[in-house]
Design an enzyme around this catalytic site. Structure first.
Site, PDB file in Angstrom:
ATOM      1  N   SER A  77      37.701 -35.415  10.045  1.00 50.50           N
ATOM      2  CA  SER A  77      35.972 -35.449   9.185  1.00 50.50           C
ATOM      3  C   SER A  77      36.087 -34.400   8.436  1.00 50.50           C
ATOM      4  CB  SER A  77      35.635 -34.140  10.229  1.00 50.50           C
ATOM      5  OG  SER A  77      34.233 -34.128   9.815  1.00 50.50           O
TER       6      SER A  77
ATOM      7  N   HIS B 219      36.273 -39.582   8.872  1.00 54.88           N
ATOM      8  CA  HIS B 219      34.978 -39.420   9.078  1.00 54.88           C
ATOM      9  C   HIS B 219      34.375 -38.968   8.729  1.00 54.88           C
ATOM     10  CE1 HIS B 219      32.509 -38.676  12.929  1.00 54.88           C
ATOM     11  NE2 HIS B 219      32.830 -37.326  12.614  1.00 54.88           N
TER      12      HIS B 219
ATOM     13  N   ASP C 200      30.666 -36.797   7.942  1.00 54.61           N
ATOM     14  CA  ASP C 200      29.572 -36.200   8.876  1.00 54.61           C
ATOM     15  C   ASP C 200      28.469 -36.235   8.048  1.00 54.61           C
ATOM     16  OD1 ASP C 200      30.777 -35.746  11.487  1.00 54.61           O
ATOM     17  OD2 ASP C 200      32.078 -34.483  10.701  1.00 54.61           O
TER      18      ASP C 200
ATOM     19  N   MET D 131      24.479 -34.754   6.968  1.00 54.34           N
ATOM     20  CA  MET D 131      23.491 -33.691   8.061  1.00 54.34           C
ATOM     21  C   MET D 131      22.310 -34.004   6.925  1.00 54.34           C
ATOM     22  SD  MET D 131      25.976 -31.334   9.556  1.00 54.34           S
ATOM     23  CE  MET D 131      28.027 -32.092   9.955  1.00 54.34           C
TER      24      MET D 131
ATOM     25  N   HIS E 163      28.675 -40.786  10.588  1.00 59.69           N
ATOM     26  CA  HIS E 163      28.195 -40.091  12.039  1.00 59.69           C
ATOM     27  C   HIS E 163      26.719 -39.894  11.379  1.00 59.69           C
ATOM     28  CE1 HIS E 163      28.367 -36.860  14.821  1.00 59.69           C
ATOM     29  NE2 HIS E 163      27.593 -37.463  14.835  1.00 59.69           N
TER      30      HIS E 163
ATOM     31  N   MET F 250      23.712 -37.389  11.553  1.00 56.23           N
ATOM     32  CA  MET F 250      23.527 -36.807  12.253  1.00 56.23           C
ATOM     33  C   MET F 250      22.065 -36.309  11.233  1.00 56.23           C
ATOM     34  SD  MET F 250      26.915 -34.048  13.139  1.00 56.23           S
ATOM     35  CE  MET F 250      27.490 -35.665  11.884  1.00 56.23           C
TER      36      MET F 250
ATOM     37  N   MET G  54      29.481 -35.953  22.079  1.00 54.11           N
ATOM     38  CA  MET G  54      29.987 -34.608  20.875  1.00 54.11           C
ATOM     39  C   MET G  54      30.444 -33.530  22.309  1.00 54.11           C
ATOM     40  SD  MET G  54      29.180 -35.218  18.005  1.00 54.11           S
ATOM     41  CE  MET G  54      29.445 -33.379  17.300  1.00 54.11           C
TER      42      MET G  54
ATOM     43  N   ASP H 185      34.324 -35.446  19.721  1.00 51.03           N
ATOM     44  CA  ASP H 185      34.714 -35.092  18.318  1.00 51.03           C
ATOM     45  C   ASP H 185      32.684 -33.529  18.661  1.00 51.03           C
ATOM     46  OD1 ASP H 185      33.113 -34.580  15.084  1.00 51.03           O
ATOM     47  OD2 ASP H 185      31.809 -35.969  15.222  1.00 51.03           O
TER      48      ASP H 185
HETATM   49  C1  DX5 Z   1      30.403 -32.079  13.434  1.00 52.18           C
HETATM   50  C2  DX5 Z   1      31.081 -32.739  13.546  1.00 52.18           C
HETATM   51  C3  DX5 Z   1      32.511 -32.449  13.399  1.00 52.18           C
HETATM   52  C4  DX5 Z   1      32.923 -31.691  12.923  1.00 52.18           C
HETATM   53  C5  DX5 Z   1      34.340 -31.320  12.981  1.00 52.18           C
HETATM   54  O1  DX5 Z   1      28.701 -31.252  13.995  1.00 52.18           O
HETATM   55  O2  DX5 Z   1      29.915 -34.136  14.029  1.00 52.18           O
HETATM   56  O3  DX5 Z   1      32.442 -34.193  12.839  1.00 52.18           O
HETATM   57  O4  DX5 Z   1      33.160 -32.108  11.307  1.00 52.18           O
HETATM   58  O5  DX5 Z   1      34.737 -30.809  12.897  1.00 52.18           O
HETATM   59  P1  DX5 Z   1      35.908 -29.774  13.752  1.00 52.18           P
HETATM   60  O6  DX5 Z   1      36.996 -30.608  14.368  1.00 52.18           O
HETATM   61  O7  DX5 Z   1      36.560 -28.730  12.734  1.00 52.18           O
HETATM   62  O8  DX5 Z   1      34.816 -29.453  14.286  1.00 52.18           O
HETATM   63 ZN    ZN Z   2      31.142 -35.598  13.122  1.00 50.66          ZN
END
Ligand code: DX5
Ligand code: ZN
Length: 214
Positions: A7, A32, A34, A36, A65, A67, A136, A174
């Site tokens: 990620s 990956h 993320d 947000m 991903h 979010m 998750m 994740d």
């Molecule tokens: C959490 C994210 C994850 C996160 C994973 O909100 O969706 O992808 O970045 O990071 P680690 O492996 O450090 O928990």
């Molecule tokens: Zn993620």
């Protein structure tokens, strides 16, 4: 063979391109990403413009991903940016079946993610339609959180559901994945693993990814 998806949330954002090239050279299978929005989760990260720029520097599949609240409004942007897997949260979409169909219509693999408090049964009616189920194992929003151990039976339940009705679905986990817990998550039935901190906080990405692959 475990799929390891670093990620980039835990990468050095001032050198994102180099960081991606480095994990690619170190054996990463997917990247990956993320996304947000400060609404669905209490953090802001990157948008489709960054994804489109990064698309030019690697051939690794992008595991995007989302979010974000009302993800339907941004599907086109992330599809055009070059997502290979585009994952929405079951909790954020009103018409989940429609969103999945839309992503697949555009030739992209569709994923659905569920928060720690959401039962896998919630996505059972659409399981056969998706390509990826993202469970998750932390509450989404931040990298570097602790794996929630009570998610193990949920991973097992998701694995049973997939084996019974939709064996083509990739089961990804994740949040808080480390060398200390990845074997347990794999034994519970996960086959793809997001790893932020476990990779990017390590001084040696190759060693970190090799250790996660087991
Ligand atoms: C959490 C994210 C994850 C996160 C994973 O909100 O969706 O992808 O970045 O990071 P680690 O492996 O450090 O928990
Ligand atoms: Zn993620």
């Amino acid at each position: 063979m475990r799929i390891i998806a670093p990620s980039i949330l835990s990468a050095d954002f001032s050198r994102l391109g180099e960081e991606i090239r480095a994990v690619e050279a170190a054996g990463a299978d997917w990247i990956h990403i993320d996304v947000m929005d400060g609404h669905f989760v209490p953090n802001l990260t990157i948008g489709p413009g960054v994804v489109a720029s990064l698309r030019r520097i690697t051939r690794l599949p992008f595991d995007v991903h989302l979010m974000i609240a009302e993800p339907d409004r941004y599907l086109d942007a992330f599809l055009a940016a070059g997502s290979d897997f585009l994952t929405v949260h079951a909790e954020a979409v009103v018409h989940l079946h429609r969103a999945i169909a839309y992503i697949k219509e555009k030739g992209v693999k569709a994923g659905v993610s569920i928060n720690p408090a959401t039962p896998p049964a919630m996505i059972e009616p659409v399981l056969a339609d998706i390509d990826l189920l993202l469970v998750m194992t932390v509450n989404p929003g931040f990298g570097g959180q602790k794996f929630i151990p009570t998610m193990i039976p949920k991973i097992q339940a998701a694995r049973r559901m997939i084996d019974e009705t939709a064996p083509h679905v990739v089961l990804e986990v994740d949040g808080g994945i480390t060398v200390a817990n990845i074997d347990t998550a794999a034994a519970a039935g996960a086959t793809a693993f997001v790893a932020g901190n476990a990779v990017f906080s390590s001084p040696d990405y190759r060693q970190a990814i090799t250790a996660l692959k087991g």
